[in-house]
Write a protein that holds these residues in place. Sequence first.
Motif, PDB file in Angstrom:
ATOM      1  N   GLY A 216       0.878  -1.110   0.018  1.00 14.51           N
ATOM      2  CA  GLY A 216      -0.155   0.133   0.154  1.00 14.51           C
ATOM      3  C   GLY A 216       0.826   1.226  -0.023  1.00 14.51           C
ATOM      4  N   PRO A 217       0.362   2.321   0.215  1.00 14.11           N
ATOM      5  CA  PRO A 217       1.295   3.618   0.230  1.00 14.11           C
ATOM      6  C   PRO A 217       2.225   3.508   1.207  1.00 14.11           C
ATOM      7  CG  PRO A 217      -1.029   4.260   0.159  1.00 14.11           C
ATOM      8  CD  PRO A 217      -1.008   2.647   0.370  1.00 14.11           C
ATOM      9  N   SER A 218       2.320   2.728   2.226  1.00 17.20           N
ATOM     10  CA  SER A 218       3.297   3.062   3.063  1.00 17.20           C
ATOM     11  C   SER A 218       4.692   2.227   2.481  1.00 17.20           C
ATOM     12  CB  SER A 218       3.149   1.709   4.213  1.00 17.20           C
ATOM     13  OG  SER A 218       2.895   0.531   3.890  1.00 17.20           O
ATOM     14  N   GLN A 277       3.195   1.539  12.782  1.00 21.90           N
ATOM     15  CA  GLN A 277       4.121   2.150  11.886  1.00 21.90           C
ATOM     16  C   GLN A 277       3.472   2.142  10.446  1.00 21.90           C
ATOM     17  OE1 GLN A 277       7.982   0.520  11.280  1.00 21.90           O
ATOM     18  NE2 GLN A 277       8.726   2.087  10.229  1.00 21.90           N
ATOM     19  N   SER A 278       3.108   0.991  10.027  1.00 22.21           N
ATOM     20  CA  SER A 278       2.665   0.947   8.592  1.00 22.21           C
ATOM     21  C   SER A 278       1.307   1.530   8.556  1.00 22.21           C
ATOM     22  CB  SER A 278       2.050  -0.724   8.392  1.00 22.21           C
ATOM     23  OG  SER A 278       1.815  -0.865   7.189  1.00 22.21           O
ATOM     24  N   TYR A 279       0.682   1.793   9.227  1.00 24.49           N
ATOM     25  CA  TYR A 279      -0.738   2.702   9.210  1.00 24.49           C
ATOM     26  C   TYR A 279      -0.404   4.044   9.088  1.00 24.49           C
ATOM     27  CZ  TYR A 279      -5.707   3.981  10.032  1.00 24.49           C
ATOM     28  OH  TYR A 279      -6.956   3.976   9.801  1.00 24.49           O
ATOM     29  N   HIS A 280       0.583   4.517  10.177  1.00 24.98           N
ATOM     30  CA  HIS A 280       1.198   5.930   9.856  1.00 24.98           C
ATOM     31  C   HIS A 280       1.933   6.109   8.647  1.00 24.98           C
ATOM     32  CE1 HIS A 280       3.618   9.394  10.664  1.00 24.98           C
ATOM     33  NE2 HIS A 280       4.533   9.001  10.199  1.00 24.98           N
ATOM     34  N   GLU A 281       2.723   5.064   8.051  1.00 31.93           N
ATOM     35  CA  GLU A 281       3.341   5.615   6.820  1.00 31.93           C
ATOM     36  C   GLU A 281       2.162   5.592   5.565  1.00 31.93           C
ATOM     37  OE1 GLU A 281       6.433   6.559   6.161  1.00 31.93           O
ATOM     38  OE2 GLU A 281       7.218   6.143   8.016  1.00 31.93           O
ATOM     39  N   SER A 282       1.279   4.734   5.623  1.00 32.20           N
ATOM     40  CA  SER A 282       0.292   4.690   4.613  1.00 32.20           C
ATOM     41  C   SER A 282      -0.640   6.173   4.762  1.00 32.20           C
ATOM     42  CB  SER A 282      -0.759   3.839   4.681  1.00 32.20           C
ATOM     43  OG  SER A 282      -0.054   2.370   4.441  1.00 32.20           O
ATOM     44  N   GLY A 283      -0.733   6.636   5.652  1.00 30.89           N
ATOM     45  CA  GLY A 283      -1.535   7.764   5.694  1.00 30.89           C
ATOM     46  C   GLY A 283      -0.678   8.985   5.208  1.00 30.89           C
ATOM     47  N   VAL A 284       0.734   9.196   5.753  1.00 34.80           N
ATOM     48  CA  VAL A 284       1.345  10.023   5.239  1.00 34.80           C
ATOM     49  C   VAL A 284       1.839  10.045   3.491  1.00 34.80           C
ATOM     50  CG1 VAL A 284       3.747  11.059   5.398  1.00 34.80           C
ATOM     51  CG2 VAL A 284       2.572  10.418   7.600  1.00 34.80           C
ATOM     52  N   ALA A 287      -0.937  11.105   1.169  1.00 36.56           N
ATOM     53  CA  ALA A 287      -1.270  12.381   1.164  1.00 36.56           C
ATOM     54  C   ALA A 287      -0.213  12.848   0.137  1.00 36.56           C
ATOM     55  CB  ALA A 287      -0.945  13.179   2.693  1.00 36.56           C
ATOM     56  N   THR A 288       0.699  12.526   0.131  1.00 34.12           N
ATOM     57  CA  THR A 288       1.865  12.691  -0.598  1.00 34.12           C
ATOM     58  C   THR A 288       1.661  12.154  -2.242  1.00 34.12           C
ATOM     59  OG1 THR A 288       3.612  12.337   0.884  1.00 34.12           O
ATOM     60  CG2 THR A 288       4.438  12.041  -1.265  1.00 34.12           C
ATOM     61  N   MET A 289       1.145  11.035  -2.216  1.00 30.22           N
ATOM     62  CA  MET A 289       0.705  10.708  -3.555  1.00 30.22           C
ATOM     63  C   MET A 289      -0.339  11.394  -4.212  1.00 30.22           C
ATOM     64  SD  MET A 289      -0.996   6.761  -4.571  1.00 30.22           S
ATOM     65  CE  MET A 289      -2.714   7.328  -4.206  1.00 30.22           C
TER      66      MET A 289
END
Length: 361
Positions: A216-218, A277-284, A287-289
Amino acid sequence: MKSLKLTTLVAATAVALSAFSLPALAAEKVYKLKMAETWATNFPIFGDAPRNMVRIAEEMSGGRLKITIDSANKHKAPLGVFDMVRSGQYDLGHSASYYWKGKVPNTVYFTTMPFGMTAPEQYGWFYYGDGMKLMEKVYQPFGLLSFPGGNTGVQMGGWFRKEINSVEDLQGLKMRIPGFAGEVLAKLGAKPTNIPPGELYTALERNTIDALEWVGPSLDLRMGFHKIAPYYYTGWHEPATELQFLVNERTWKKLPDDLREILRVAMKVSAYDMYIQSYHESGVNWATMKSEYPDIQVKTFPQPVLNAMKKANDELLTEEAAKDPLAKEIIDSQAAYMKTARVWSNISDRAYLESVDRLDQ
């Protein structure tokens, strides 16, 4: 990543084990263990989980547990971790259970299942349902113990060169997709394959495959898949992908009781921290994507395609249950637990999110 919650939990656990005085422990035998991981050196998130575990185990044991990690680029067998830990070449491994379905079909159920449980539901099944007991039934005949090793949460449905508009578009589609989901797509005419993480971009770039799912995005954006395959589909196949810690049973039995418990706690804490960590990175990264990669087209599979996938999934589960009593026990256990837990998921998380979405903005 070393979160405040992780540090606090480790400290609290260390206090709970304070019956073992540090001066006495320091004088005791040091156990040096080796771990093989499926991931390359410094691979983010997936590689952080085993390193967190190693650090926690060493700190809590007062240095009596020292574990070194060999990454895939050193041992050269990213999908060989099962055999290396089973043989005793390594004491521990960090990988994913569904990679071993070709060797031991019943291992596939302990990573995630299409249209199955979410991460909180699945953790409930592991630790308070029958999950750990059933996993032991599958792994112990091979001299192995398996423990949850970190969850990604819901994974995206993958990167596709071409848009999927109908079930016919899956015919002949060459896609990297492991686990039970690969069997579902094969039943619908696709050609699934499993490729180690380090080879995914090259396989997509060279047209060895037409599509792939990773996480995923993470993790996906840094892999660069969007440069080749612009269609990014939402998930159906891996709603709660749990990695695993494998432990050689002979090694486990040689450890004193307190070190087994320390290892057990270190695995559990690092697994949960990976989920955070994975949840955090996916959210960040999501947004970047959206801001930096506007050409990525986020899609959801059409309802007829999802219906066909679900029908194929149910038929395959029925076939597997009919062939193997242990498979049936696992499948029935997961279905029963999800039936109970999903009622609460719907009235809690789903109802809350839907209520918030209806608020005047």
